[in-house]
Scaffold this active site. Structure first.
Site, PDB file in Angstrom:
ATOM      1  N   TRP A 359       0.820  -1.212   0.000  1.00  0.00           N
ATOM      2  CA  TRP A 359       0.000   0.000   0.000  1.00  0.00           C
ATOM      3  C   TRP A 359       0.852   1.261   0.000  1.00  0.00           C
ATOM      4  O   TRP A 359       0.346   2.360  -0.210  1.00  0.00           O
ATOM      5  CB  TRP A 359      -0.978  -0.003   1.193  1.00  0.00           C
ATOM      6  N   ASP A 360       2.153   1.099   0.212  1.00  0.00           N
ATOM      7  CA  ASP A 360       3.079   2.232   0.179  1.00  0.00           C
ATOM      8  C   ASP A 360       2.953   3.007  -1.134  1.00  0.00           C
ATOM      9  O   ASP A 360       3.081   4.238  -1.160  1.00  0.00           O
ATOM     10  CB  ASP A 360       4.532   1.747   0.282  1.00  0.00           C
ATOM     11  N   GLU A 490       1.710  -1.836  13.372  1.00  0.00           N
ATOM     12  CA  GLU A 490       1.771  -3.297  13.392  1.00  0.00           C
ATOM     13  C   GLU A 490       2.243  -3.846  14.743  1.00  0.00           C
ATOM     14  O   GLU A 490       2.376  -5.051  14.907  1.00  0.00           O
ATOM     15  CB  GLU A 490       2.670  -3.789  12.261  1.00  0.00           C
ATOM     16  N   LYS A 602       4.500   1.716  16.114  1.00  0.00           N
ATOM     17  CA  LYS A 602       5.543   1.547  15.100  1.00  0.00           C
ATOM     18  C   LYS A 602       5.579   2.734  14.137  1.00  0.00           C
ATOM     19  O   LYS A 602       6.646   3.187  13.732  1.00  0.00           O
ATOM     20  CB  LYS A 602       5.284   0.249  14.332  1.00  0.00           C
TER      21      LYS A 602
END
Length: 770
Positions: A359-360, A490, A602
Site C-alpha cells: 500500500w506504500d 503493526e 511503530k
C-alpha cells in the site's frame, strides 16, 4: 549510535577507506538501477568476505511456497519473491596468477567509492598490495542506462605500480546464483542454453513455475593505455556459466582496461524464442555509442530528470544530500514507462519484502510521481490496481466475502495475495482504503476525472462492498464495528475498532456512493455498463449507507482524543522518553508478546488518518492527537517520520519537523534502524519528498487550486522545488525573507499563499510574501 561514514556532499554519496564490516551496508547504499533492472553495489572482482550478491530484473519473480508452522484456511499458497538474477557484472582479475580479492589483500589504500547522483554512475578506486607483494591501482566506473534500459556498462582499469606484471581479466556471466531470501532452497532458475559468438556471450534461462524467459548477455573489449587491442580470449563454458579470459603482460605504470556491456532481455518485451537476437541488437546499439557515448546519454537523461524533480536546500549539506539520495533512488526504481510494473519497498536493493507491491505505492509514492512526472505515470499506477481487480475479488472470496467484494492484497506481484502472516494477510485490511484514497488523490491533483468512469469506479464499488461486509453490527453499541484488525501500527495485532481502519471504511463507502451518483449524472453510458457488470442495486447502496452512517469510533472523553483502538487505554502508558535507550529498537530487542502489550506505536496510525483527511479535523484536534500519540511512537517503520514531519510543520513546530525530516531523508544513509545491509527503504523515500513539499512548503489542493503555507527550518538558508500541476510547471523558492514563484508556459495560474489568492503570471519571478 548511527553510522556516519558517508561523506557529506551535495550531489554524491561518498565512502572513503575500506572496512570489511561496511561492505554489505555500502552494497545497499551505492545500489544502481534504471526502472527495468537494478543491482546492489557488489564488486566486479572476486570478494570472499561477507557480501550480499544481488542483481534484479523488474517484474521477474518466483512463487516461493509458503512456509508456516501452522496452516490456516485462507493462507496464500506462496510468497512471491523478486529473484536474484544471473550475474553479468563479474570480472575476475588476477595479477601474476594471484586473484585480486580485497578481503585477502595485504593492504588496501586510498579506497574511494562514489555514487554520482547528478549524472547517474557509480565509481570505485583503490590501491591494493596482493599477497605476492605486487601493488596495483584500480579504477572502475559503471552505470545502468536510463535510455537503453536493457544495458549496463562497466569500465574497469588496473595499473601495476611497483612491478611489471601479467594481468588477466575474466569477464563472465553466472546463472548459478541463489537468493538470500528463500523458504525451501528451491531452484529458482532453469538454464536453457549457454552460447557465445565473437566477443559476445549469452545465457538463456527461465524461472521455474512462473516461466519468465530471460537472456543475460555480455560483450567485452580490452585496452592498453586507452587504445583498443585485440586479444583472442580463452573461453570457459559450463552448464550455467561462461567466461572469457584476456591476458596481457604490462610494464609498471601501464594501464590495462576492460569495457564490458551487459544486461537482460526479457520475454515481457520480446518473443521468447528470439531473446539472443534481441540481445545482439541491443549490444549493437551499445557498441556503436561506446562507453563514453552511453555515459554522455546517461548524463543527459539524468539532467532531464533533475530539471523537474530536484529539491535544492541551501546551508545544510546533509539535508541536501539526503533529499537528493531519496529522489535519485525513487527514479532508479520506477520511471513509469511500463504499467505492468510497480514499486517494491526495497526496489532493486535487496530481497526483503519480496520486491512486491504494498500500500506504500498508493499512500506515499503517487504524490511524488504526480508532481515530478506527467499525470500518465500516476495513472499507470492506478491502472495497475484496476488490472488486478478480479484478483482482489478472488482474494476476498477466499476469505468468505461474496458479491464482488474486493480485498486488495497486502503483498503482491500479480494481484494475488502472497503474504502469509495471519495478522497481516487477514487483518491489515486498511490497505484497501489506500487504493481508494489514491483514486481520490489523483483526481484532486490532476482534475482528470476520466479514470473514474472508465476504470476507477469498479474498484471503488469492490472496495465498498468489502467494507460493508467486513463491518459487524454491535447491538451493545448500536453501531457498526470492525473487529480483529491490525492498523498501520503493526505493534498491535487482532484489535477491535482501529480508528484509522474504521474511518477509512466509512470514507471509502461515502466516496464510492458520491462517485456512483456523479457517473450516473455525467457519464451515463459508463454508468449503465458498470451497473450491469456489477449488478449493483439501490437496496445494496442503502446497506452500504447504513454501515457508513453508523460506524463506531472509539473515543476517550478523558483525553478528548480518538483512541487508536478499543483497548489502548488499558495499556501501561509509559512514553518513549521514559524507555531505556538500550532497549531500542524494540523490534530487535523485545519479544513479540511484549511489543503487543506495550503502548509503543511503530508508525503513524491515528495520525495517518489525520494526514489523509486533514480537512475533516481542526488544527486544534490535530495538535491534541499529535501530543497524545507521538510520545508513544518509536518510528520503527520507515513510513513514520515523514508523516510526523508534515504534521509537526503544520503545527508550527519547526524544530521537531526538521528532526523528523532529517530522520526520514537520512534513514538509510545514517542507518537509523540498523538494517540498511538488507536494502534501502525506497517507498518511504517518497514520504521524504512530501515532508519538504507538503510539510515545509505546505502544499495542498484547495478549491481545485494549489495552496502553499511556506515555512523554513532555521538550519536552512533557503530551499526550492518544482511542481507539475495539471501540465503547468511551477517553481517555488522559499527563504527566511520571502517566497518566490516562477511559472513556465503561456497561461497564468491562480494559487493560494497563506490563504490569500494570488495570480502568478508565466515567465516572471513573482515575489508573493515577505
Amino acid at each position: 549510535m548511527n553510522q556516519d561514514y558517508i561523506k557529506p556532499d551535495n550531489w554524491s554519496i561518498i565512502e572513503e577507506g575500506f572496512d570489511t564490516s561496511r561492505v554489505k551496508s555500502s552494497e545497499s547504499l551505492f545500489s544502481i538501477g534504471n526502472g527495468a533492472m537494478g543491482q546492489r553495489a557488489n564488486f566486479e572482482e572476486t570478494y570472499s568476505g561477507p557480501t550480499f550478491q544481488g542483481s534484479y530484473i523488474a517484474g521477474v519473480y518466483y512463487p516461493d511456497k509458503t512456509r508456516v508452522g501452522w496452516w490456516k484456511n485462507g493462507y496464500p499458497e506462496y510468497f512471491a519473491k523478486v529473484l536474484n538474477a544471473p550475474n553479468w557484472i563479474g570480472i575476475n582479475v588476477s595479477i601474476n596468477n594471484e586473484t585480486l580479492d580485497l578481503f585477502t589483500c595485504k593492504a588496501v589504500k586510498d579506497f574511494r567509492r562514489e555514487l554520482n547522483m547528478k549524472e547517474g554512475w557509480l565509481s570505485r578506486s583503490f590501491k591494493a598490495t596482493l599477497q605476492n607483494n605486487i601493488e596495483i591501482q584500480v579504477k572502475a566506473k559503471r552505470f545502468l542506462c536510463l535510455e537503453l534500459d536493457e544495458v549496463g556498462a562497466i569500465h574497469y582499469e588496473v595499473t601495476p605500480i611497483n612491478s611489471d606484471a601479467s594481468i588477466t581479466f575474466k569477464p563472465y556471466l553466472d546463472a548459478g546464483i541463489t537468493n538470500e531470501d528463500t523458504n525451501w532452497d528451491d531452484k529458482f532458475w532453469d538454464v536453457l542454453k549457454v552460447s557465445n559468438e565473437g566477443n559476445q556471450a549469452f545465457i538463456e534461462a527461465k524461472t521455474m513455475k512462473t516461466e519468465f524467459h530471460t537472456c543475460t548477455f555480455m560483450q567485452s573489449q580490452v585496452f592498453v593505455n586507452g587504445n583498443a587491442i585485440n586479444i583472442s580470449p580463452d573461453i570457459l563454458k559450463k552448464d550455467n556459466f561462461i567466461a572469457y579470459s584476456y591476458s596481457k603482460n604490462l610494464k609498471a605504470g601501464e594501464r590495462f582496461a576492460i569495457e564490458k556491456f551487459g544486461g537482460y532481455i526479457v520475454d515481457r518485451n520480446y518473443d521468447k524464442t528470439k531473446l539472443v537476437e534481441a540481445s545482439k541488437s541491443v549490444l549493437g546499439k551499445a557498441e556503436t555509442l561506446g562507453f563514453s557515448g552511453l555515459l554522455k546519454m546517461q548524463v543527459q537523461a539524468w539532467a532531464n530528470i533533475w530539471d523537474m524533480a530536484d529539491i535544492t536546500i541551501h546551508g545544510d549539506v546533509k539535508a541536501q544530500q539526503g533529499i537528493r539520495f531519496n529522489i535519485f533512488q525513487l527514479n532508479q526504481t520506477y520511471l513509469g514507462k511500463d504499467s505492468r510494473l510497480n514499486i517494491g519497498p526495497k526496489g532493486f536493493t535487496g530481497e526483503k519484502y519480496g520486491g512486491s507491491t504494498y500500500w506504500d505505492t498508493e499512500a506515499y509514492c503517487i504524490p511524488f510521481y504526480m508532481a515530478t512526472k506527467n499525470q500518465n505515470v500516476a495513472r499507470s499506477l492506478l491502472e495497475y490496481r484496476y488490472n488486478h481487480l478480479e484478483r482482489a475479488i478472488e482474494n476476498a472470496n477466499k476469505l468468505g466475502f461474496t458479491n464482488g467484494a474486493a480485498l486488495y492484497p497486502m503483498v503482491t506481484m500479480n494481484g494475488e495475495e502472497c503474504h502469509n502472516e495471519w495478522e497481516i494477510t487477514f487483518e491489515e485490511i486498511h490497505r484497501n482504503g489506500a487504493i481508494a484514497f489514491a483514486i481520490y488523490n489523483y483526481y484532486r491533483y490532476t482534475n482528470d476525472y476520466s479514470y473514474i468512469p472508465e476504470k476507477g469506479l469498479e474498484v471503488l464499488i469492490g472496495i465498498a462492498r468489502f467494507w460493508q461486509q467486513r463491518a459487524t453490527f454491535s447491538t451493545d453499541k448500536n453501531k457498526y464495528v470492525i473487529l480483529g484488525v491490525t492498523g498501520p501500527n503493526e505493534y498491535e495485532n487482532n484489535v477491535n475498532n482501529n480508528w484509522y481502519t474504521n474511518y477509512l471504511a466509512k470514507w471509502c463507502i461515502k466516496y464510492a456512493i458520491e462517485n456512483i451518483k456523479k457517473v450516473e449524472a455525467e457519464y451515463y453510458t459508463d454508468f449503465i455498463r458498470i451497473m450491469t457488470k456489477t449488478s449493483l442495486s439501490e437496496s445494496e447502496l442503502n446497506s452500504w449507507k447504513e454501515v457508513a452512517d453508523n460506524m463506531y469510533f472509539p473515543y476517550s472523553e478523558k483525553h478528548d482524543v480518538y483512541l487508536q483502538q478499543d483497548g489502548f487505554l488499558d495499556k501501561e502508558l509509559v512514553t518513549v522518553a521514559d524507555l531505556d535507550q538500550a532497549q531500542r529498537p524494540i523490534n530487535q530487542k523485545w519479544s513479540w508478546d511484549r511489543i503487543l502489550r506495550s503502548p509503543y506505536i511503530k508508525q503513524a496510525d491515528v495520525l495517518q488518518g489525520f494526514y489523509f483527511f486533514e480537512d475533516d479535523f481542526s488544527k486544534e484536534q490535530l495538535e491534541k492527537h499529535f501530543d497524545f500519540y507521538e510520545p508513544f511512537t518509536v518510528h520503527e517503520s520507515s513510513l513514520s517520520p515523514c508523516v510526523h514531519s508534515i504534521q509537526a510543520a503544520k503545527l508550527d513546530r519547526m524544530e521537531q519537523a526538521y528532526t523528523f525530516y532529517l530522520r526520514t531523508s537520512r534513514l538509510d544513509l545514517d542507518d537509523y534502524n540498523k538494517e540498511v545491509h538488507e536494502g534501502l527503504h525506497i517507498t518511504s523515500m517518497a514520504g521524504t519528498w512530501m515532508s519538504i513539499v507538503e510539510g515545509f512548503g505546505g502544499m495542498r489542493i484547495k478549491n481545485s487550486m494549489l495552496s502553499f503555507t511556506p515555512k523554513i527550518p532555521k538550519q536552512w538558508e533557503g530551499y526550492s522545488f518544482k511542481i507539475n500541476f495539471r501540465n503547468q510547471i511551477l517553481k517555488v523558492n522559499v527563504s527566511h525573507d520571502e517566497t518566490k514563484f516562477e511559472l513556465e508556459g503561456n497561461e497564468s495560474m491562480e494559487l493560494l499563499v497563506d490563504d490569500n489568492l494570488q495570480v502568478i503570471e508565466p515567465n516572471n519571478i513573482e515575489n508573493v510574501s515577505g
